[in-house]
Motif scaffolding. Structure first.
Motif, short mmCIF file in Angstrom:
data_model
loop_
_atom_site.label_atom_id
_atom_site.label_comp_id
_atom_site.label_asym_id
_atom_site.label_seq_id
_atom_site.Cartn_x
_atom_site.Cartn_y
_atom_site.Cartn_z
N LYS A 75 -39.01 -6.62 -21.86
CA LYS A 75 -37.61 -6.40 -22.23
C LYS A 75 -37.54 -6.01 -23.69
N LYS A 76 -36.56 -5.19 -24.00
CA LYS A 76 -36.40 -4.79 -25.40
C LYS A 76 -35.02 -5.22 -25.88
N ARG A 77 -35.00 -5.89 -27.04
CA ARG A 77 -33.74 -6.34 -27.61
C ARG A 77 -33.23 -5.21 -28.50
N THR A 97 -32.36 3.38 -39.91
CA THR A 97 -33.28 4.47 -39.56
C THR A 97 -33.18 4.77 -38.07
N SER A 98 -33.87 5.81 -37.66
CA SER A 98 -33.87 6.21 -36.26
C SER A 98 -34.42 5.06 -35.40
N GLY A 99 -33.69 4.76 -34.33
CA GLY A 99 -34.15 3.69 -33.43
C GLY A 99 -33.68 2.31 -33.83
N SER A 100 -32.83 2.22 -34.86
CA SER A 100 -32.39 0.90 -35.31
C SER A 100 -31.28 0.33 -34.43
N GLY A 101 -30.68 1.16 -33.56
CA GLY A 101 -29.68 0.64 -32.62
C GLY A 101 -28.27 1.11 -32.90
N LYS A 102 -28.12 2.12 -33.77
CA LYS A 102 -26.76 2.57 -34.16
C LYS A 102 -26.00 3.13 -32.96
N THR A 103 -26.64 4.09 -32.26
CA THR A 103 -25.96 4.70 -31.11
C THR A 103 -25.71 3.66 -30.03
N SER A 104 -26.69 2.77 -29.82
CA SER A 104 -26.52 1.74 -28.78
C SER A 104 -25.31 0.87 -29.11
N THR A 114 -25.48 2.24 -20.10
CA THR A 114 -25.69 2.55 -18.68
C THR A 114 -26.51 1.48 -17.96
N SER A 115 -27.26 0.68 -18.72
CA SER A 115 -28.07 -0.35 -18.06
C SER A 115 -28.18 -1.52 -19.04
N GLY A 116 -28.94 -2.52 -18.67
CA GLY A 116 -29.20 -3.60 -19.62
C GLY A 116 -28.23 -4.76 -19.50
N ASP A 227 -20.58 9.18 -33.58
CA ASP A 227 -22.03 9.04 -33.69
C ASP A 227 -22.58 10.20 -34.53
N GLU A 228 -23.02 9.86 -35.71
CA GLU A 228 -23.59 10.82 -36.66
C GLU A 228 -22.76 12.11 -36.77
N PRO A 229 -21.52 11.97 -37.22
CA PRO A 229 -20.69 13.17 -37.33
C PRO A 229 -21.18 14.15 -38.39
N1 LIG Z 1 -31.20 2.00 -21.93
C1 LIG Z 1 -32.26 1.90 -22.71
N2 LIG Z 1 -33.49 1.72 -22.19
C2 LIG Z 1 -34.59 1.62 -22.95
N3 LIG Z 1 -34.56 1.68 -24.31
C3 LIG Z 1 -33.37 1.85 -24.89
C4 LIG Z 1 -32.16 1.98 -24.14
N4 LIG Z 1 -31.13 2.13 -25.01
C5 LIG Z 1 -31.68 2.12 -26.24
N5 LIG Z 1 -33.01 1.94 -26.18
C6 LIG Z 1 -33.93 1.85 -27.31
O1 LIG Z 1 -33.29 1.13 -28.33
C7 LIG Z 1 -33.61 1.66 -29.61
C8 LIG Z 1 -32.34 2.04 -30.37
O2 LIG Z 1 -31.84 3.26 -29.86
P1 LIG Z 1 -30.58 3.99 -30.50
O3 LIG Z 1 -30.40 5.28 -29.79
O4 LIG Z 1 -29.44 3.08 -30.50
O5 LIG Z 1 -31.10 4.22 -31.98
P2 LIG Z 1 -30.37 4.99 -33.18
O6 LIG Z 1 -30.38 4.08 -34.34
O7 LIG Z 1 -29.06 5.52 -32.78
O8 LIG Z 1 -31.39 6.16 -33.40
P3 LIG Z 1 -31.08 7.68 -33.88
O9 LIG Z 1 -30.62 7.58 -35.28
O10 LIG Z 1 -32.42 8.34 -33.78
O11 LIG Z 1 -30.08 8.26 -32.93
C9 LIG Z 1 -34.52 2.85 -29.37
O12 LIG Z 1 -35.85 2.42 -29.55
C10 LIG Z 1 -34.26 3.21 -27.92
O13 LIG Z 1 -35.39 3.77 -27.33
#
Ligand SMILES: Nc1ncnc2c1ncn2[C@@H]1O[C@H](COP(=O)(O)OP(=O)(O)OP(=O)(O)O)[C@@H](O)[C@H]1O
Length: 653
Positions: A75-77, A97-104, A114-116, A227-229
């Protein structure tokens, strides 16, 4: 549970009507927003790694539907205990930074995950937020815009306005609303310019972003998520855009945006800042207090350094080498811990905890109330108009299609130029019928898949936003494509007919045209079905081509039906190319007589004998046309089911 009856029900209905009227009044008076405070408390979001899609979505991506792993799934938090509050009139910038969770985080706030597994509490004015509430009161501008490239700014906004604004709005009110949004976002100079895209030059990137924001502002949302306008914009345009957002926030809106390391002049425009690192909050608070906060933790910002760059780097794990990774992980962990301790110390009840005031109750009522938004028929009419304008404004694609249909027809006409009536020409006439029903329809499948894949991205977002439902889109697509389909088929049907010396008869020409129209339409439906089922253009094209090849091989020309392997015979019955070929032969051959110059060997004297020779003597025209129509309907049903049940998010995006 007590059931409401008579007067009780009437009073509820009366109250709902009053609320509807108030909402419509609120929405029509542009400057009176409902103030909304957005709050998140201890929000965590956990996903199963590698299983982002449902089994059927994985199948359509040509992936294994299930994953066999030893032990429990990892599982990924993605988000870990995120808390914040943004009040009406404030703008929060989420950095990381990229992947820090902003879009999520934005997805979670907008109910778009969509899941989780989601835990924690997200409230709007103290009330638990729901999808309906968010759909009604929040606008979400994504990283990639979803604008149709061939429409002008004005057309794009007008179509969204017609789909989004309540039915009580008349034409003038809609135009006034669009005008005021255009003025608010400074889009007047490009009002009548084409939006453009990857293939068509249109307005600039910054203007496109502003048009995307404008589409969300049409219903005057109280909360705006972006999201990143500023991604892809130069620093001047980015600054101008954030300035616009700041003005929007000051005008009683709640704005949250994600951004990658903004310039210091942009940073000054934010009211609140949050730094995310691997789903954890490393800082959240007033923008002006960020430097003092980190300075207190012994991380002062060096002189002449952009504080955002510096602190985002500080909160990032550096994986360049093992040493830097260990060292930066320790630092990031410590920053996250120190922030949560600070939060615990300062938690003096700043967050609103469920206290319901009058506006909150109104909001809840508003959520429960059905808004008189455009119905099925209006959605269909708007989408049909939009598709027609978009199709016919795409001159490049249109010209290529026109050239393709004329060129194919000319090539066939030249290859079978002036066919005579000897025994060889008799066989060539059968070949001509087969190639006629197969060549252009093949191009049709490939073109339709390509075109639909361009539409998938805007469609996916529109459906997610609830701008319209699959039904009106489906019917709008069918209706809007009939004119171009007819045009291409007319162009295809004429040149070869005269060049190849087919029977000079208006009725026979018309019958041939109808069969070709039906065959090409069936191929259009095959293309749409495959394009909607498969998530990538390549997988859709390859599968559709494979399917077409199977239909071609069992089409009755490459091998005589009587010699076809028993196990394949059922396939030939569903081959639309067989029904097309046989009905074309049935129209063209019967009235022809053939010469027999050689006294020896088999000689076929006329079309009827020829049809018998090729095992087609029992074919009925009505049956062939009905099967072609029925197969088109079958593929349309597949297309509709795919639209409704398969997420139209293209994997390329
Ligand atoms: N549904 C999912 N299933 C698996 N991994 C996910 C899911 N949603 C997000 N992640 C993971 O969570 C992390 C955060 O993703 P997110 O898109 O929120 O990052 P971000 O900060 O918006 O990145 P970026 O700036 O590159 O858009 C990433 O490692 C992504 O792969």
């Amino acid at each position: 549970m007590t059931q409401m009856t008579g007067p009780d029900m009437e009073s509820v209905d009366g109250r709902r009507d009053a609320i509807n009227t108030r909402y419509e009044e609120y929405i029509s008076s542009y400057s009176h927003h409902l103030p909304m405070n957005l709050q998140a408390q201890d929000v965590s979001y956990i996903v199963a790694e590698g299983m982002a899609n449902m089994w059927w979505a994985r199948l359509t991506s040509l992936q294994m539907p299930w994953e066999w792993t030893r032990g429990p799934k990892r599982k990924k938090r993605v988000l870990n205990g995120v808390s914040f509050q943004v009040n009406c009139g404030q703008m929060l910038a989420i950095l990381g930074t990229s992947g820090s969770g902003k879009t999520s985080l934005l997805d979670v706030l907008a109910c778009r995950q969509t899941s989780g597994e989601l835990t924690g509490r997200i409230t709007v004015n103290g009330v638990e937020r729901t999808e309906t509430m968010i759909k009604r009161h929040a606008g979400y501008v994504r990283q990639d815009d979803r604008l149709l490239p061939n429409l002008t700014v004005r057309e794009s906004l007008m179509f969204v306005a017609h789909l989004k604004l309540p039915t009580s709005f008349n034409k003038e009110q809609i135009e006034t609303r669009v005008d005021s949004v255009v003025a608010e976002l400074g889009l007047r100079p490009v009002y009548d310019s084409k939006v453009g895209g990857a293939e068509i030059r249109g307005i600039s990137g910054g203007e496109r972003k502003r048009v995307s924001i404008a589409t969300q502002l049409l219903v005057d949302p109280s909360i705006l998520l972006l999201d990143e306008p500023t991604s892809g914009l130069d620093s001047f345009t980015a600054h101008h855009l954030v300035e616009t957002l700041s003005t929007l926030a000051k005008n009683n809106r709640t704005i949250l945006l994600t951004i990658h390391q903004p310039r210091s002049d942009i940073f000054k425009l934010f009211d609140l800042v949050m730094i995310l690192t691997e789903g954890n909050v490393a800082y959240y608070g007033e923008a002006a207090k960020m430097i003092p906060y980190f300075t207190k933790l012994q991380y002062p910002c060096p002189e002449f350094t952009n504080p955002c760059d510096f602190y985002v780097d500080l909160c990032t794990v550096d994986t360049k080498t093992e040493v830097t990774e260990i060292e930066s992980s320790r630092r990031v962990d410590s920053l996250v811990k120190q922030y949560s301790q600070e939060m615990l110390q300062n938690d003096s009840g700043a967050f609103v905890n469920g206290a319901e005031d009058e506006p909150t109750r109104l909001r809840r009522d508003l959520e429960a109330t059905r808004l008189y938004l455009p119905g099925w028929f209006t959605q269909w009419a708007v989408l049909t108009r939009r598709a027609l304008i978009n199709n016919f404004a795409d001159y490049g694609f249109l010209l290529v299609q026109i050239a393709e249909s004329v060129f194919m027809s000319l090539v066939i006409g030249v290859v079978y130029l002036n066919l005579q009536f000897d025994q060889y020409a008799m066989r060539d006439r059968f070949a001509l019928m087969f190639i006629l029903g197969a060549l252009y329809p093949y191009m049709m499948v490939v073109d339709v898949v390509g075109k639909y894949h361009k539409e998938r991205w805007p469609l996916y977002h529109d459906l997610q936003d609830g701008l319209y439902t699959p039904g009106p889109f489906f019917w709008a697509k069918l209706v809007s494509e009939i004119p171009e389909h007819t045009l291409f088929l007319i162009l295809y049907s004429v040149p070869y007919y005269w060049l190849s010396n087919m029977q000079n008869d208006a009725l026979l020409f018309f019958q041939t045209f109808v069969i070709l129209f039906l065959t090409a339409y069936c191929c259009r439906c095959v293309g749409m079905a495959f394009a909607a089922v498969f998530p990538t253009c390549q997988s859709a094209t390859t599968s559709a081509q494979g399917f077409f090849a199977t239909m071609l091989l069992s089409g009755g020309f490459i091998i005589n039906m009587d010699n076809l392997f028993e196990g394949m015979k059922w396939l030939s019955n569903v081959s639309f190319l067989k029904w097309s070929y046989q009905s074309l032969c049935l129209v063209e051959l019967p009235g022809l007589n053939f010469t027999c110059p050689l006294p020896i060997g088999t000689c076929i004297h006329n079309g009827s004998e020829a049809l018998k020779y090729y095992s087609m003597e029992n074919i009925e025209m009505w049956k062939s046309c009905t099967i072609l129509g029925a197969e088109s309907i079958f593929f349309l049903i597949v297309f509709y089911i795919a639209l409704t049940f398969i997420s139209q998010k293209p994997q390329e995006s």
